[in-house]
Enzyme design. Sequence first.
Site, PDB file in Angstrom:
ATOM      1  CD  GLU A 294      19.027   7.424   7.620  1.00  0.00           C
ATOM      2  OE1 GLU A 294      20.188   7.077   7.329  1.00  0.00           O
ATOM      3  OE2 GLU A 294      18.042   7.194   6.897  1.00  0.00           O
ATOM      4  CE  LYS A 362      22.645   2.034   7.387  1.00  0.00           C
ATOM      5  NZ  LYS A 362      22.236   2.959   6.304  1.00  0.00           N
ATOM      6  CB  CYS A 416      18.487   3.723   6.199  1.00  0.00           C
ATOM      7  SG  CYS A 416      18.074   4.053   4.463  1.00  0.00           S
TER       8      CYS A 416
END
Length: 539
Positions: A294, A362, A416
């Site tokens: 990430e 995301k 995540c």
Amino acid sequence: MTGFPFAAVPHCVAEWVRNAAGRRRAAIAFGAGALSVLAFAPVFASPILFLTLPVLVWLIDSRAGPRLAAWDGWWFGFGYFFFNLFWIGEAFLVEAEKFAVLLPFAVTLLPAGLALFWAAAAALAKAFWRDGVARVLVLAIALSIAEWLRGHLFTGLPWNVVGYALTFPLTLMQSAALVGAYGLTPLAVVIFTAPLVLIAEHRELHRPSWLRAIVIVAVPLAAMWAYGTWRLSEPQTVLKDVKIRIVQPSVPQREKWLPEFQRRIFEDHLALSVSAPNGVRDDLAGITHLVWPEAAMPFLPLETPDALSAIGAMLPDGRTLITGAIRREAAVPAAGGAIDAKIYNGLIVLNDAGGLAALYDKIHLVPFGEYLPFEPLLTALGLKKLTHGRGSFTAGPYPRPLIEIPGLPPTAALVCYEVLFPGTIVQGAVRPGLLINVTNDGWFGNTTGPRQHFHQSRVRAVEEGLPLIRAANNGISAVIDAQGRVLQSLALDVKGVIDSTVPAVAAPTPYARFGDAGAFILLLILGALCVAMSAPKTH
């Protein structure tokens, strides 16, 4: 001379808990909740729940109504969540000069808020309380509803729902393919609570209670074990002509976004990428896909031509880089003038020329970490998000789109903690053939947090019957197959790479087909059993 009868101990303990009052009662509830955390990763001492969950039953037993029972549920939940989530305090120490003052509030207010779900569960259970084992079923239903709501309301945080206590060892984990983590929760509550509650009903040895306790534990666990054994016997297959390299750079979070370290961090990623796991440079020989974690580059890579050129020069012909990245998208000016550009945290795919081949933004952002709820108000009060940069990230388009990566099946990207949410991994009509999770657990140090995050990501793979590639900044990076087996991994704080084949997709699991319907069916069955047990007997 006759010694103290062992069979009387559970009964005496139950009476002691029921009679506790005031601070001692709160301490008992808090302590039982705190000890329950040992059931989860990385300890996996799930038998502790045989001792701790009955305490909640005995506390509720002696309450006069739902309002008072809610206090017992809250104290139990506060202990449970405080020790489940203490590691979030590490994030406030990364830039201690800015955020350390907030640490005491973070590590207490979040658990206190989540404990409200358990307070509501205790109150709901007390409203329908029954005698005997029926009250255990009532608690299982109420707590399962509360855990499902905890995973969905206010953006949700399903961290260590009770069902995870039945996901170790790997053979038991396979039952998540049937009903998911939420469906395992009522089973866990019944299995771990009923035996001691039944045994404690009698001061002396009562054989029927002991036999019923053994059956309640043995039958479901034996069925789960049999199913898990069968599922793990399925042959393993891998994708043809695919070999990945996962880079784990272990960049200290304190250095991650400091300008003076940006070049070194990027060069470290390049150097690791062209070296085999033994450290010998091989220039990605035999590797088809390279995976970075990430926000691997501490800058905006799509706006940094030199970085894109370096990546293109590193990648052999036909090779691909899959990396977490921050990107900026120019916003359309409003009527009153220009507005700030939108910033996304996501994943990008770069080809062998350093060009953009695919991207994912995301969709499930972390409150206070990646965006501020009620941002204008909280910013005016001086609060800011923990992650780098001013302002909040923007969520990507919903439902989660699949990304097309050359040489790989349609892929669902998870950034995540998006991997935490059961039933939300696949959101479109097309089922992916692979999951890729990029994360940076460097925020949370060498604590239980990253280990629990990793374990829960394994459960997602089992639920969906999908292999998962996990690239983490400082660990735990891994290749996980559709049955949750860890084929290769790198531990916390290890700097290095993984070279691996990629497991193939398994057949869609019942959970992949029907989601949480199985969990709700289990609750209906428990409800019917509870009613049957409570019905007056006719002669």
